[in-house]
Structure formats: structure tokens, C-alpha cells
Enzyme design. Structure first.
Site, mmCIF file in Angstrom:
data_model
loop_
_atom_site.group_PDB
_atom_site.id
_atom_site.type_symbol
_atom_site.label_atom_id
_atom_site.label_comp_id
_atom_site.label_asym_id
_atom_site.label_seq_id
_atom_site.Cartn_x
_atom_site.Cartn_y
_atom_site.Cartn_z
ATOM 1 N N CYS A 145 0.723 -1.142 -0.030
ATOM 2 C CA CYS A 145 -0.038 -0.054 0.068
ATOM 3 C C CYS A 145 1.041 1.362 0.068
ATOM 4 C CB CYS A 145 -0.984 0.049 1.242
ATOM 5 S SG CYS A 145 -0.296 0.165 2.737
ATOM 6 N N HIS A 161 -2.853 0.732 6.942
ATOM 7 C CA HIS A 161 -3.319 0.626 5.651
ATOM 8 C C HIS A 161 -3.610 1.943 5.036
ATOM 9 C CE1 HIS A 161 -3.956 -1.654 1.900
ATOM 10 N NE2 HIS A 161 -5.366 -0.918 1.760
ATOM 11 N N HIS A 209 -5.860 0.825 -3.931
ATOM 12 C CA HIS A 209 -5.044 0.512 -2.727
ATOM 13 C C HIS A 209 -4.439 -0.798 -3.107
ATOM 14 C CE1 HIS A 209 -7.924 -2.321 -0.688
ATOM 15 N NE2 HIS A 209 -8.499 -1.939 -1.533
#
Length: 175
Positions: A84, A135, A147
Site C-alpha cells: 500500500c 493500511h 489500494h
């Protein structure tokens, strides 16, 4: 020189002159600092936004083009795959010439806090549990973000309002 190569040389010269404007570097503002060895890349000072609306749009379009790229922990290129923060670093560097932190912890304090109601394309959405960011993704508009989710997966487009993500949203940051 053969007569047939003259038009080609003219086209090349005109294209080079036009593209030269694309290679110019904007002067850093007083609140930003240049990355050593790379005068084009700017690191935003804490609490400020360095991305123009055009850069945010370019980052959004570029991120959408990476959907389908494989996930790879530690990855930061389309060829090697992305995690990410690697996806975010690659997108902002490639599309906007801006260096971002290479970890979710670093992204937590990068740029400016943005109220959810002011979320715009190109903003970062940060997720996690309690106060720990685990994240991150790039908001692209229309209730969606791009993502790199997990091992074995791919970069994908996801709905921001899905219960899994909306319940884990910790922050929105504007680079």
C-alpha cells in the site's frame, strides 16, 4: 542530407522545443524543502498541502491505471508489484513529482488533515484499529479508492463506504 529526412528533423526539433517546457522545475515554496539530489521532488512540511488540484487529478488518473498490478510486500514499482505505501509513493512521485513517506506510520503525519466532508480525489485515506494506521489508499472520487490490499491480491478499486473500510477509517490526509 536526403530530402526525405528534412521533414523528420523539423518535426523532432519542434517536438523538442515544445517538450522543453515540460522539463522545467517549479521553484520550491518557502514552506517546502527539496529532496537532496532531486530538485524536482518536494517534501511537504508537516500540516501543509503541496499538491495542486492538477497534480491531485494526475495522481488519481495514474493510480487508476495501476489497478490489476500484483501485490508484493515491500514492492514499489509496477514491474515488481506494490504494497500500500509503495503504491502511494510510486503514484505521487511519478504523477506529481512529490516524495511521500514509505510506511503507513509516516503517512499518518504527512500532509494536512482533511475533514471527511472535504475529501477530494488524490487525498489519502488511512485505515487501521484504534490509533494505529495499518493500511492506506488514494481516494479517486465517487465513493472509491485505489489500494494494494494484501498478499496474493492485486491493486484494486474499492468502495470507500463498504462497512469493512468505513469502520476502519482513521484519517484523511491531503498531500
Amino acid at each position: 542530407m536526403p530530402a526525405s529526412s528534412a521533414p523528420v528533423l523539423i518535426v523532432v526539433a519542434v517536438a523538442a522545443a515544445l517538450l522543453q517546457g515540460c522539463a522545467t522545475t517549479p521553484a520550491p515554496s518557502s514552506s517546502s524543502r527539496a529532496v537532496p539530489g532531486s530538485p524536482r521532488v518536494l517534501l511537504p512540511s508537516a500540516g501543509t498541502s503541496r499538491l495542486s488540484a492538477d497534480q491531485a487529478r494526475d495522481a488519481t488518473v495514474y493510480a487508476l491505471g495501476l489497478v490489476g498490478t500484483p501485490y508484493r510486500y515491500g514492492g514499489n514499482t509496477p514491474e515488481s508489484g506494490f504494497d500500500c505505501s509503495g503504491l502511494i509513493a510510486h503514484v505521487y512521485h511519478h504523477a506529481a513529482g512529490v516524495a511521500s513517506p514509505r510506511s503507513t506510520a509516516g503517512l499518518q503525519n504527512w500532509g494536512s488533515d482533511v475533514p471527511l466532508e472535504e475529501l477530494r480525489s488524490g487525498d489519502l485515506v488511512l485505515f487501521g484499529a484504534s490509533r494505529t494506521v495499518t493500511h492506506a489508499g488514494i481516494f479517486v472520487g465517487n465513493d472509491r479508492f485505489v489500494h494494494a490490499p494484501s498478499t496474493g491480491g492485486q491493486v484494486r478499486l474499492e468502495r470507500f463506504s463498504m462497512p469493512y473500510w468505513s469502520q476502519r477509517l482513521l484519517a484523511v490526509r491531503r498531500p
